[in-house]
Design an enzyme around this catalytic site. Sequence first.
Site, mmCIF file in Angstrom:
data_model
loop_
_atom_site.group_PDB
_atom_site.id
_atom_site.type_symbol
_atom_site.label_atom_id
_atom_site.label_comp_id
_atom_site.label_asym_id
_atom_site.label_seq_id
_atom_site.Cartn_x
_atom_site.Cartn_y
_atom_site.Cartn_z
ATOM 1 C CE LYS A 36 53.403 41.290 75.434
ATOM 2 N NZ LYS A 36 54.656 41.212 74.677
ATOM 3 C CE LYS B 50 55.468 34.555 68.158
ATOM 4 N NZ LYS B 50 54.747 35.560 68.744
ATOM 5 C CE LYS C 295 48.283 41.308 67.600
ATOM 6 N NZ LYS C 295 48.951 42.493 67.098
HETATM 7 P P1 ADP Z 1 54.169 38.521 72.173
HETATM 8 O O1 ADP Z 1 53.870 37.457 71.134
HETATM 9 O O2 ADP Z 1 54.630 37.922 73.467
HETATM 10 O O3 ADP Z 1 53.034 39.505 72.355
HETATM 11 P P2 ADP Z 1 55.387 40.588 70.655
HETATM 12 O O4 ADP Z 1 54.451 40.294 69.526
HETATM 13 O O5 ADP Z 1 55.192 41.838 71.458
HETATM 14 O O6 ADP Z 1 55.409 39.339 71.627
HETATM 15 O O7 ADP Z 1 56.857 40.558 70.066
HETATM 16 C C1 ADP Z 1 57.869 41.525 70.246
HETATM 17 C C2 ADP Z 1 59.095 41.124 69.445
HETATM 18 O O8 ADP Z 1 59.613 39.884 69.898
HETATM 19 C C3 ADP Z 1 58.814 40.926 67.947
HETATM 20 O O9 ADP Z 1 59.934 41.348 67.186
HETATM 21 C C4 ADP Z 1 58.630 39.444 67.820
HETATM 22 O O10 ADP Z 1 58.936 38.976 66.531
HETATM 23 C C5 ADP Z 1 59.623 38.918 68.841
HETATM 24 N N1 ADP Z 1 59.139 37.648 69.390
HETATM 25 C C6 ADP Z 1 58.048 37.474 70.178
HETATM 26 N N2 ADP Z 1 57.873 36.192 70.496
HETATM 27 C C7 ADP Z 1 58.891 35.506 69.890
HETATM 28 C C8 ADP Z 1 59.279 34.120 69.839
HETATM 29 N N3 ADP Z 1 58.596 33.204 70.508
HETATM 30 N N4 ADP Z 1 60.356 33.793 69.116
HETATM 31 C C9 ADP Z 1 61.067 34.737 68.444
HETATM 32 N N5 ADP Z 1 60.764 36.048 68.460
HETATM 33 C C10 ADP Z 1 59.699 36.444 69.166
#
Ligand code: ADP
Length: 320
Positions: free
Chosen positions: A192, A189, A110
Amino acid sequence: MRILSGIQPSGALHIGNYFGMMQPAVALQTEGEALYFIADYHALTSLRDPQALRANSRRVALDFLACGLDPECATLFRHSDVPQVTELAWILSTVAPMGLLERAHSYKDKLARGMSANVGLFSYPILMAADILIYDSDVVPVGKDQKQHIEITRDLAVKMNETFGPIFKLPEPRIRVASETVPGIDGQKMSKSYGNNIDIFGDEKEMRKRVMSIVTDSAAMDAPKDPEQSTIFKLYSLVASKDEIADMREQFVKGGTGYGDFKKQLFDKLWQYFAPMRKRREEILNDKSYIDDVLAHGAKRANEIAKQVMERVREAVGLR
Ligand code: ADP
Ligand code: TRP
């Protein structure tokens, strides 16, 4: 068995969230007592717009319910409806070694992405540990990126147990191998914060546009293509049947089909896959009090458990 997971209300949900966390969470809801929450305390580390936080929290509740969370089986609640979790986070922070948090990948990522280093962001894994330990959780379904946070949770639980006697259970992460890391439209990966997401509940035009902009190599239409390296194929494998996947694999290897065609096939499958969830989402939206009722009920149950565990903790550390 008690199953627990949380998701931050920081924006629209994408198919990485769905396959990494929501679908496994929904699949587990009948295997034990499931508790799922909207991590609004966590979202405060990056979101400082009260209206957006409130709106996003409702939206995540709506989307989770639309994706199959059944409030008859699972408890859905807002993180901030159980404020005792912040008390536990404080207690855990008093045994947490600085080095443990300094090693956290998610914090380092981050910062690398330009987020400002507030103390909340740094101590986030402690709050997450409290989230998990306060419900005596056995299993935590999350995406692979959260694995280290569960390890930190276990370390803190062990430290507390060694210091004050047996208080906490050690939770296990449950990471679905097939969707360990769902790739985004640029092949990295899906996230958002990378802007490479395909949202679950975007409109048709938007989803099509996102799928059509998946980055590919420049192989000519006739050339054989490697399915294992392809984002299109990886995403297709999440939503198509075994036969359909085998079929696309063959088309890749054989050559003669362009990426544009594969993208169309992917879009059709994705759109079809989420159709029942879009329908359910409309139904929920038409029922004005449904979400509030579910969250109120969830808060009550979550508080019952948290209260018991906190009594145990306070007793053990000498706050009683
Ligand atoms: P972002 O990276 O979009 O901010 P979050 O960190 O809020 O997403 O993730 C919320 C949940 O979704 C977590 O359990 C995370 O491990 C899962 N997750 C997010 N992105 C992925 C991905 N690309 N592949 C698998 N799981 C994901
Ligand atoms: N850190 C998780 C994420 O960013 C969300 C979360 C907060 C969580 N507390 C949790 C997940 C407890 C599982 C268990 O996605």
